[in-house]
Design a protein around this motif. Structure first.
Motif, PDB file in Angstrom:
ATOM      1  N   PHE A 179      19.716  13.320   2.717  1.00 24.91           N
ATOM      2  CA  PHE A 179      20.902  12.511   2.435  1.00 24.91           C
ATOM      3  C   PHE A 179      21.388  12.686   1.001  1.00 24.91           C
ATOM      4  CE2 PHE A 179      22.688   8.512   0.761  1.00 24.91           C
ATOM      5  CZ  PHE A 179      23.853   8.499   1.509  1.00 24.91           C
ATOM      6  N   PHE A 180      22.666  12.912   0.870  1.00 25.00           N
ATOM      7  CA  PHE A 180      23.285  12.998  -0.464  1.00 25.00           C
ATOM      8  C   PHE A 180      24.671  12.372  -0.416  1.00 25.00           C
ATOM      9  CE2 PHE A 180      20.245  16.426  -0.621  1.00 25.00           C
ATOM     10  CZ  PHE A 180      19.781  16.418  -1.934  1.00 25.00           C
ATOM     11  N   GLU A 181      25.019  11.739  -1.505  1.00 27.97           N
ATOM     12  CA  GLU A 181      26.435  11.414  -1.682  1.00 27.97           C
ATOM     13  C   GLU A 181      26.988  12.463  -2.628  1.00 27.97           C
ATOM     14  OE1 GLU A 181      26.894   7.312  -2.827  1.00 27.97           O
ATOM     15  OE2 GLU A 181      26.982   6.698  -0.726  1.00 27.97           O
ATOM     16  N   THR A 182      28.095  13.050  -2.244  1.00 30.35           N
ATOM     17  CA  THR A 182      28.583  14.226  -2.974  1.00 30.35           C
ATOM     18  C   THR A 182      30.027  14.043  -3.411  1.00 30.35           C
ATOM     19  OG1 THR A 182      29.343  15.205  -0.900  1.00 30.35           O
ATOM     20  CG2 THR A 182      27.126  15.805  -1.638  1.00 30.35           C
ATOM     21  N   SER A 183      30.413  14.879  -4.329  1.00 26.39           N
ATOM     22  CA  SER A 183      31.840  15.010  -4.640  1.00 26.39           C
ATOM     23  C   SER A 183      32.172  16.484  -4.760  1.00 26.39           C
ATOM     24  CB  SER A 183      32.186  14.300  -5.949  1.00 26.39           C
ATOM     25  OG  SER A 183      33.475  14.723  -6.368  1.00 26.39           O
ATOM     26  N   ALA A 184      32.934  16.960  -3.813  1.00 29.74           N
ATOM     27  CA  ALA A 184      33.363  18.359  -3.903  1.00 29.74           C
ATOM     28  C   ALA A 184      34.280  18.530  -5.105  1.00 29.74           C
ATOM     29  CB  ALA A 184      34.088  18.775  -2.630  1.00 29.74           C
ATOM     30  N   LYS A 185      34.957  17.441  -5.443  1.00 27.89           N
ATOM     31  CA  LYS A 185      35.922  17.519  -6.546  1.00 27.89           C
ATOM     32  C   LYS A 185      35.216  17.699  -7.891  1.00 27.89           C
ATOM     33  CE  LYS A 185      40.081  15.291  -8.268  1.00 27.89           C
ATOM     34  NZ  LYS A 185      41.102  14.288  -7.968  1.00 27.89           N
ATOM     35  N   THR A 186      34.190  16.877  -8.132  1.00 29.89           N
ATOM     36  CA  THR A 186      33.500  16.982  -9.422  1.00 29.89           C
ATOM     37  C   THR A 186      32.261  17.864  -9.334  1.00 29.89           C
ATOM     38  OG1 THR A 186      32.065  15.084  -8.974  1.00 29.89           O
ATOM     39  CG2 THR A 186      34.213  14.621  -9.979  1.00 29.89           C
ATOM     40  N   ALA A 187      31.917  18.302  -8.156  1.00 34.74           N
ATOM     41  CA  ALA A 187      30.739  19.139  -7.905  1.00 34.74           C
ATOM     42  C   ALA A 187      29.438  18.329  -7.884  1.00 34.74           C
ATOM     43  CB  ALA A 187      30.614  20.280  -8.923  1.00 34.74           C
ATOM     44  N   GLN A 188      29.548  17.041  -8.062  1.00 30.09           N
ATOM     45  CA  GLN A 188      28.343  16.207  -8.106  1.00 30.09           C
ATOM     46  C   GLN A 188      27.533  16.349  -6.812  1.00 30.09           C
ATOM     47  OE1 GLN A 188      29.283  12.166  -9.084  1.00 30.09           O
ATOM     48  NE2 GLN A 188      27.146  11.504  -9.057  1.00 30.09           N
ATOM     49  N   ASN A 189      26.268  16.694  -6.979  1.00 31.13           N
ATOM     50  CA  ASN A 189      25.296  16.794  -5.881  1.00 31.13           C
ATOM     51  C   ASN A 189      25.561  17.911  -4.860  1.00 31.13           C
ATOM     52  OD1 ASN A 189      23.567  14.839  -6.735  1.00 31.13           O
ATOM     53  ND2 ASN A 189      24.476  13.192  -5.509  1.00 31.13           N
ATOM     54  N   VAL A 190      26.552  18.723  -5.086  1.00 30.15           N
ATOM     55  CA  VAL A 190      26.852  19.738  -4.073  1.00 30.15           C
ATOM     56  C   VAL A 190      25.769  20.811  -4.035  1.00 30.15           C
ATOM     57  CG1 VAL A 190      28.494  21.502  -3.298  1.00 30.15           C
ATOM     58  CG2 VAL A 190      29.331  19.319  -4.180  1.00 30.15           C
ATOM     59  N   LYS A 191      25.473  21.360  -5.201  1.00 27.53           N
ATOM     60  CA  LYS A 191      24.422  22.378  -5.273  1.00 27.53           C
ATOM     61  C   LYS A 191      23.095  21.794  -4.804  1.00 27.53           C
ATOM     62  CE  LYS A 191      23.213  26.560  -6.839  1.00 27.53           C
ATOM     63  NZ  LYS A 191      22.507  26.917  -8.076  1.00 27.53           N
ATOM     64  N   ASP A 192      22.846  20.554  -5.232  1.00 29.87           N
ATOM     65  CA  ASP A 192      21.587  19.889  -4.868  1.00 29.87           C
ATOM     66  C   ASP A 192      21.439  19.780  -3.356  1.00 29.87           C
ATOM     67  OD1 ASP A 192      21.435  19.617  -7.552  1.00 29.87           O
ATOM     68  OD2 ASP A 192      21.953  17.485  -7.597  1.00 29.87           O
ATOM     69  N   LEU A 193      22.552  19.456  -2.734  1.00 24.78           N
ATOM     70  CA  LEU A 193      22.538  19.321  -1.281  1.00 24.78           C
ATOM     71  C   LEU A 193      22.060  20.612  -0.611  1.00 24.78           C
ATOM     72  CD1 LEU A 193      23.588  18.053   1.484  1.00 24.78           C
ATOM     73  CD2 LEU A 193      25.801  19.036   0.885  1.00 24.78           C
ATOM     74  N   PHE A 194      22.696  21.714  -0.992  1.00 26.68           N
ATOM     75  CA  PHE A 194      22.353  22.984  -0.337  1.00 26.68           C
ATOM     76  C   PHE A 194      20.959  23.471  -0.743  1.00 26.68           C
ATOM     77  CE2 PHE A 194      26.916  22.779   0.202  1.00 26.68           C
ATOM     78  CZ  PHE A 194      27.085  23.246   1.497  1.00 26.68           C
ATOM     79  N   THR A 195      20.591  23.193  -1.988  1.00 26.77           N
ATOM     80  CA  THR A 195      19.258  23.598  -2.430  1.00 26.77           C
ATOM     81  C   THR A 195      18.192  22.827  -1.662  1.00 26.77           C
ATOM     82  OG1 THR A 195      20.217  23.976  -4.607  1.00 26.77           O
ATOM     83  CG2 THR A 195      17.819  23.948  -4.468  1.00 26.77           C
ATOM     84  N   ALA A 196      18.435  21.535  -1.482  1.00 27.55           N
ATOM     85  CA  ALA A 196      17.472  20.719  -0.752  1.00 27.55           C
ATOM     86  C   ALA A 196      17.297  21.232   0.673  1.00 27.55           C
ATOM     87  CB  ALA A 196      17.934  19.260  -0.742  1.00 27.55           C
TER      88      ALA A 196
END
Lengths: 613, 215
Positions: free
Chosen positions: B159-176
């Motif tokens: 589970f992640f809350e993400t922001s495609a706009k700011t990039a927040q947690n996006v890389k983390d999501l895919f890495t996880a």
């Protein structure tokens, strides 16, 4: 799924592709039928069997002739194309009450199958037509050749008409419509929004039989819903009496209605098209909807659910409808002429590109296309399946009027090509390998993505290695009239090869596109009207356009009227514009030059046959 | 990463098929665009059909993971095509919009469908997108983090809350996701020697297609 050949694939899914075999022969003629295409024209040098893009576009090719000699016996003293029919019934003026339109509503009723609506329009429309400045000229010239025929025309007294009020409104609308889309609608009050909406010169609506809005180019739902309701009421009034409302005129606005499947499509325009021309535009919108849903899904959606809201199913494809409408508003020779545009390529280069596609063809491939700048570069297809220009037009429009596919990514999307088979989906691999060039590989097999992807990679690599990619880039450039004929009076021209269902246009650079298209549209109406006119002139009005316009903010853009000319030969038609007041003799010479120029390089400017496998 | 490319014999390369699912307009394409090209478009037209993209990430000095991504369209009319994309997928990102509570319901339905019909060992991540909006204006939030997190935990999702706009947690999501995938077991859905695989095998979709398609 074994992809040995398509029939194997398809027989496994009879429901999906019942019409895969050459059954599609019938559908093609419809568009041209609407336009009342003169039948006595088929370009002789194109052997029937070679026609790629649509062998069956015309129901029966008449005996061929030398293309440069116009059959003058066809010319007669018939009245110009738009003969009025003063017999349009006014008995249904009750509808007027329902609409509360300021002026009388004249309903045009006729059997949907009977001929061209443009001829049987309501009185007010024909009245205005008669004062428009189109002055087609007809002469019966026995067996005289083209030169002398045109010579006679030239010696005639030029008939100039004053611009009517309708013409003025057309000119105005042609001027200013570009500018007003930039304002953010949200900051406007309801009244302002409504005023802006009402000021649009042209509207397209799509609604369900039950009167549910499906699409409108402009206006929020609150604005359009009441109008949609009124339209539905008018249309169903006629339906209830087992009649079909086709078009009616209110003031300077022409309303054209088509009923397609479970949908009504309505165009409201004051830009001077004929009903037939507007029907063609509406049909392109309908085809767009089919390409998203297929006719089967569309019908199914409404079966048992009269009140179904189709927008739920169309979600996300409004951009394609918008794109189509916008290109119509901008002036689309492709839609007006029902033809495709190609890029100019040397025959050897085109053959090399075809060969590249053929070499890497996979077993599941149905159609392979290279498209650039909304124009066809190359196409390969199975021998037994023709490819229908209206289907390609839709595809081109989807690719180039929306940004959906233009992101450099690879796409795999179900796509219905309605003229090919309106009941089933094909699957398209779409990849823009440059900003403007796309490879599109179409298969009936929904699992073919990786196979087609591999093919696309090889083809694109091949284009790169052989330098053909640059050739494609160079072929995009359209010639200027003066490049072809130094010193010519012609400012712009389009030439349609009917046999190939393709057209070529000169450069739009420095040309007022919308105004020019209005001239072509009028000329087109004349040469496709009942009179079967072969040569028509359009004389610019008395300068009604002067002084109106966009407030002069881009001064150079405002143009005066232009004179135009259309000439229909065997298997081709050409439209051209020149500066207002140009001598007809000079214009005729220019147009003859164009025809000669195109004929000398048909294999370069058109895709003749395409490659088959 | 501090090591300048120590060439070892134990270089590992794995390729995984990933599918993005979720209601339309929750930001699936934007998440992919951020992950693959590190870009963001404020206005994006709806995806039509599906887009196919690839991205390779380095998990550590010796491990490279390549994602083959099907970014599917969220519209209702494409629902019946979904099995063709998730069949044989190794991992899925189910996206919802944290400012639209109905989009979480839709995400839950996707999770259910995946758990029932997709690959048995599929790694599913739940992504609550548009975090930037609630960062700017907390009142816009319609799905509480704890609520979604609890659901994810219960359903066994990342589970992640993400922001495609700011990039927040996006890389983390895919890495996880990459970390959770079975790198060490070679096999149809694990690590593969070298590239050149045929990617997501769409062929398997036939049977289920028959029922769901042609609507």
């Amino acid at each position: 799924m074994s992809a040995e050949n398509h029939s194997a694939t398809l027989s496994a899914h009879p429901d999906e592709f019942p019409a895969f075999d050459n059954q599609d022969r019938h559908t093609d003629a419809t568009i041209e039928d609407d336009l009342e295409t003169p039948r006595a024209s088929f370009y002789s040098e194109v052997a029937e069997g070679e026609l790629s893009l649509d062998e069956d576009y015309f129901s029966s090719p008449p005996p061929s002739r030398n293309a440069m000699t116009t059959p003058s016996e066809l010319l007669s003293h018939k009245a110009a194309a738009i003969t009025s029919s003063n017999n349009a019934p006014q008995t249904h003026s009750r509808a007027t009450v329902a609409v509360s339109l300021p002026e009388g509503v004249y309903a045009q009723q006729q059997d949907a199958m009977s001929g061209s609506g443009s001829v049987t329009t309501a009185p007010s429309f024909s009245d205005s037509m008669s004062i428009r400045s189109t002055a087609p000229t007809l002469k019966s010239l026995g067996d005289a050749d083209v030169e002398s025929m045109l010579g006679e025309i030239l010696s005639e007294t030029e008939s100039r008409f004053c611009a009517s009020s309708i013409q003025e409104s057309i000119e105005e609308s042609v001027e200013d419509e570009d500018t007003d889309d930039e304002i953010d609608e949200e900051i406007l009050t309801d009244e302002e929004q409504l005023a802006r909406w009402r000021a649009k010169k042209k509207h397209f609506f799509i609604l369900s039989e039950a009167g549910k809005p499906v699409y409108s180019r402009y206006g929020s739902e609150t604005i359009i819903s009441s109008y949609i309701g009124v339209l539905q009421a008018i249309i169903s009034f006629f339906t209830d009496t087992s009649d079909t409302l086709q078009s009616f005129q209110s003031g300077s606005h022409l309303f054209v209605v088509i009923s397609s499947g479970p949908l009504y499509l309505v165009a409201i325009s004051c830009t001077g098209e004929t009903p037939a021309q507007l029907r063609l535009q509406l049909d392109s919108l309908y085809q767009q909807i089919l390409s998203t849903l297929t006719l089967s899904q569309l019908t199914k959606a409404f079966s048992g659910r009269f009140n179904f809201d189709l927008r739920r199913l169309l979600g996300g494809t409004e951009v394609f409808l918008d794109g189509l409408v916008d290109s119509i508003l901008r002036g689309s020779p492709a839609i007006l002429l029902s033809a495709l545009e190609c890029i100019t390529l040397r025959k050897t280069h085109r053959t090399q590109i075809n060969q590249l596609l053929l070499t890497h063809r996979t077993s599941t491939l149905l159609y392979g296309l290279i498209i650039t700048d909304s124009r066809l570069v190359s196409v390969i297809r199975p021998k037994r399946h023709s490819l229908h220009p209206p289907d390609l037009q839709l595809l081109f429009s989807m690719l180039f009027t929306a940004s959906t596919f233009r992101d450099g990514n690879e796409h795999w999307t179900p796509l219905c090509m309605p003229r090919f088979n309106s009941k089933g989906f094909l699957h398209a691999y779409i990849h823009f390998f440059t900003a403007d060039s796309a490879i599109v590989l179409i298969s009936a097999d929904k699992d073919a993505f990786f196979e087609l992807r591999e093919m696309a990679e090889k083809v694109v690599a091949g284009l790169q290695e052989t330098g053909l990619r640059e050739r494609i880039g160079e072929g995009v450039k359209r010639p200027k009239p003066v490049d072809i004929m130094p010193g010519t009076v012609i400012r712009h021209w389009v030439y349609k090869s009917r046999g190939n269902v393709q057209f070529i246009s000169s450069s739009w650079e420095g040309v007022e596109r919308k105004r020019t298209m209005v001239v072509y549209q009028r000329l087109h109406a004349v040469v496709h009207g009942r009179g079967r006119v072969k040569v028509a002139f359009e004389t610019a009005g008395s300068g009604a356009s002067q002084g109106v316009g966009d407030g002069g903010d881009n001064g150079g853009k405002r143009s005066l009227g232009q004179d135009g000319m259309a000439w229909v030969g065997n298997g081709w038609e050409v439209y051209a514009v020149a500066k207002r007041g140009t001598k007809r003799e000079a214009m005729v010479r220019g147009v003859q030059g164009i025809v000669k120029w195109v004929k000398e390089r048909e294999e370069r400017v058109f895709v003749i046959g395409g490659a088959t496998f | 990463m501090s090591h300048p490319r120590a060439s070892t014999q134990s270089q590992r390369f794995a390729q995984f098929k990933l599918v993005l699912l979720g209601e339309s307009a929750v930001g699936k394409s934007s998440l992919v665009l951020r992950f693959v090209k590190d870009q963001f478009d404020d206005y994006r037209e709806s995806t039509i059909g599906a887009a196919f993209l690839t991205q390779t990430i380095a998990l550590d000095e010796t491990t490279t993971v390549k994602f083959e991504i099907w970014d599917t369209a969220g519209q209702e009319r494409y629902k019946s095509l979904a099995p063709m994309y998730y069949r044989n997928a190794n991992c899925a990102v189910v996206v919802y919009d944290i400012t639209q509570s109905s989009s979480l319901d839709k995400a839950k339905a996707w999770v259910k469908e995946l758990q029932r019909q997709a690959n048995e060992n599929i790694v599913i991540a739940l992504a609550g997108n548009k975090l930037d909006i609630v960062t700017g204006d907390p009142s816009k939030r319609a799905v509480e983090t704890v609520e979604a997190e609890a659901y994810a935990k219960e359903a066994g999702l990342l589970f992640f809350e993400t922001s495609a706009k700011t990039a927040q947690n996006v890389k983390d999501l895919f890495t996880a996701i990459a970390k959770k995938l079975p790198l060490d077991q070679p096999g149809p859905r694990g690590a593969r020697p070298g590239a050149g695989g045929r990617g997501v095998d769409l062929k398997g979709g036939m049977a289920a297609q028959q029922q769901g398609c042609n609507c």
